[in-house]
Design a protein around this motif. Structure first.
Motif, PDB file in Angstrom:
ATOM      1  N   PHE A 125       3.924  58.444 -21.276  1.00  0.00           N
ATOM      2  CA  PHE A 125       3.183  57.189 -20.951  1.00  0.00           C
ATOM      3  C   PHE A 125       4.346  55.980 -20.813  1.00  0.00           C
ATOM      4  O   PHE A 125       5.373  55.921 -21.173  1.00  0.00           O
ATOM      5  N   GLN A 126       3.881  54.895 -19.901  1.00  0.00           N
ATOM      6  CA  GLN A 126       4.394  53.536 -20.068  1.00  0.00           C
ATOM      7  C   GLN A 126       3.825  52.862 -20.901  1.00  0.00           C
ATOM      8  O   GLN A 126       2.516  52.954 -21.343  1.00  0.00           O
ATOM      9  N   ILE A 127       4.568  51.757 -21.539  1.00  0.00           N
ATOM     10  CA  ILE A 127       3.850  51.056 -22.597  1.00  0.00           C
ATOM     11  C   ILE A 127       4.163  49.644 -21.805  1.00  0.00           C
ATOM     12  O   ILE A 127       5.263  49.017 -21.623  1.00  0.00           O
ATOM     13  N   LYS A 128       3.105  48.989 -21.545  1.00  0.00           N
ATOM     14  CA  LYS A 128       3.111  47.624 -20.840  1.00  0.00           C
ATOM     15  C   LYS A 128       2.898  46.657 -21.885  1.00  0.00           C
ATOM     16  O   LYS A 128       2.185  46.617 -22.858  1.00  0.00           O
ATOM     17  N   ALA A 129       3.510  45.634 -21.715  1.00  0.00           N
ATOM     18  CA  ALA A 129       3.734  44.505 -22.742  1.00  0.00           C
ATOM     19  C   ALA A 129       3.302  43.062 -21.835  1.00  0.00           C
ATOM     20  O   ALA A 129       3.861  42.874 -20.969  1.00  0.00           O
ATOM     21  N   TYR A 130       2.439  42.404 -22.749  1.00  0.00           N
ATOM     22  CA  TYR A 130       1.985  41.141 -21.955  1.00  0.00           C
ATOM     23  C   TYR A 130       2.150  40.147 -23.063  1.00  0.00           C
ATOM     24  O   TYR A 130       2.370  40.263 -24.363  1.00  0.00           O
ATOM     25  N   GLN A 131       2.083  39.033 -22.582  1.00  0.00           N
ATOM     26  CA  GLN A 131       1.902  37.697 -23.521  1.00  0.00           C
ATOM     27  C   GLN A 131       0.822  37.690 -24.340  1.00  0.00           C
ATOM     28  O   GLN A 131      -0.128  38.308 -24.112  1.00  0.00           O
ATOM     29  N   SER A 132       0.754  36.640 -25.153  1.00  0.00           N
ATOM     30  CA  SER A 132      -0.134  36.688 -26.087  1.00  0.00           C
ATOM     31  C   SER A 132      -1.863  36.638 -25.442  1.00  0.00           C
ATOM     32  O   SER A 132      -1.626  35.822 -24.505  1.00  0.00           O
ATOM     33  N   GLY A 133      -2.538  37.352 -26.109  1.00  0.00           N
ATOM     34  CA  GLY A 133      -3.838  37.187 -25.325  1.00  0.00           C
ATOM     35  C   GLY A 133      -4.068  38.351 -24.233  1.00  0.00           C
ATOM     36  O   GLY A 133      -5.214  38.296 -23.556  1.00  0.00           O
ATOM     37  N   GLY A 134      -3.002  38.860 -23.758  1.00  0.00           N
ATOM     38  CA  GLY A 134      -2.923  39.735 -22.540  1.00  0.00           C
ATOM     39  C   GLY A 134      -2.816  39.224 -21.242  1.00  0.00           C
ATOM     40  O   GLY A 134      -3.355  39.669 -20.053  1.00  0.00           O
ATOM     41  N   THR A 135      -2.152  37.981 -21.255  1.00  0.00           N
ATOM     42  CA  THR A 135      -2.138  37.211 -20.070  1.00  0.00           C
ATOM     43  C   THR A 135      -0.889  37.505 -19.180  1.00  0.00           C
ATOM     44  O   THR A 135       0.071  38.184 -19.832  1.00  0.00           O
ATOM     45  N   GLY A 136      -0.924  36.994 -17.871  1.00  0.00           N
ATOM     46  CA  GLY A 136       0.202  37.328 -17.054  1.00  0.00           C
ATOM     47  C   GLY A 136       0.574  38.635 -16.678  1.00  0.00           C
ATOM     48  O   GLY A 136      -0.052  39.489 -17.119  1.00  0.00           O
ATOM     49  N   SER A 137       1.721  39.022 -15.948  1.00  0.00           N
ATOM     50  CA  SER A 137       2.047  40.127 -15.226  1.00  0.00           C
ATOM     51  C   SER A 137       2.890  40.767 -16.571  1.00  0.00           C
ATOM     52  O   SER A 137       3.573  40.245 -17.315  1.00  0.00           O
ATOM     53  N   PRO A 138       2.724  42.197 -16.542  1.00  0.00           N
ATOM     54  CA  PRO A 138       3.193  43.097 -17.649  1.00  0.00           C
ATOM     55  C   PRO A 138       4.761  43.196 -17.183  1.00  0.00           C
ATOM     56  O   PRO A 138       4.974  43.387 -16.175  1.00  0.00           O
ATOM     57  N   VAL A 139       5.549  43.600 -18.363  1.00  0.00           N
ATOM     58  CA  VAL A 139       6.883  44.081 -18.258  1.00  0.00           C
ATOM     59  C   VAL A 139       6.729  45.547 -19.093  1.00  0.00           C
ATOM     60  O   VAL A 139       5.755  45.433 -19.926  1.00  0.00           O
TER      61      VAL A 139
END
Length: 211
Positions: free
Chosen positions: A116-130
């Protein structure tokens, strides 16, 4: 109901009356009532070693699979560190925080080969992931990086903790994500006999549409 044998004649008469009054009792029902705990209460002896009993009894395998489908966003809490949540700090490593700093919205996304990749988002799931990526440091840690499915250091193992809904082990190769009192969250190969930390995945809604 246990009845004691009385020796005196008067006692026998009283006993006879008591038996008549209780003649409709179902001993099987009484026994079941005495041995069955209150609804929703799980005996501590049924919990897996090192795991916290689920707050929602009756969870299913399908519920857990959904959390790893790439369609749900989650927060992650180390089972033994329930007062803090995992956060991928801006410009830093994965850490446990008790505020809203960093990226705390994660989407485990399945890759070929069962990783799996674990994608991380800003609060609320906004913006592009890292994406979570294992560092080359000793001990290894998790840092944020541009998502690349073919990057081996982003190909993580996520395995369900047996008998515990919502609890998982996270690792990379033969190493697992652990908590060190001196180093924080590290990815180390601590041996098969070692106690491995589990992490609770909390469903917070549909995953963001962006990649």
């Amino acid at each position: 109901m246990t009845l004691r044998r009385w020796a005196a004649g008067a006692g026998i008469l009283v006993l006879t009356g008591a038996i008549g009054a209780c003649g409709n009792a179902d001993p099987d029902t009484d026994a079941a009532s005495a041995s069955t705990p209150a609804s929703g209460v799980e005996s501590p002896t049924t919990s897996p070693p090192g795991a916290t009993p689920s707050a929602t009894p009756g969870g299913s395998e399908a519920t857990d699979d959904k959390l790893l489908s790439g369609t749900r966003r989650i927060t992650i809490v180390r089972t033994e560190g329930f007062e803090s949540g995992l956060s991928l700090l801006d410009g830093g490593n994965l850490a446990e925080v008790d505020d809203d700093s960093g990226r705390q919205v994660f989407v485990p996304t399945p890759l070929d080969g069962g990783t799996f990749q674990i994608k991380a988002y800003q609060s609320g799931g906004t913006g592009s992931p890292v994406c979570w990526q294992v560092t080359d440091a000793q001990p290894a840690k998790i840092e944020g990086a541009t998502c690349a499915a073919d990057e081996q250091k982003q190909q993580l193992n996520i395995n369900k903790a047996e008998g515990a809904e919502g609890l998982y082990y996270i690792g990379h190769g033969s190493a697992t994500l652990q908590h060190s009192s001196t180093e924080g969250l590290v990815v180390v190969d601590s041996g098969d006999a070692a106690v491995r930390h589990t992490f609770r995945f909390n469903d917070t809604g549909a995953a963001p549409e962006q990649g």
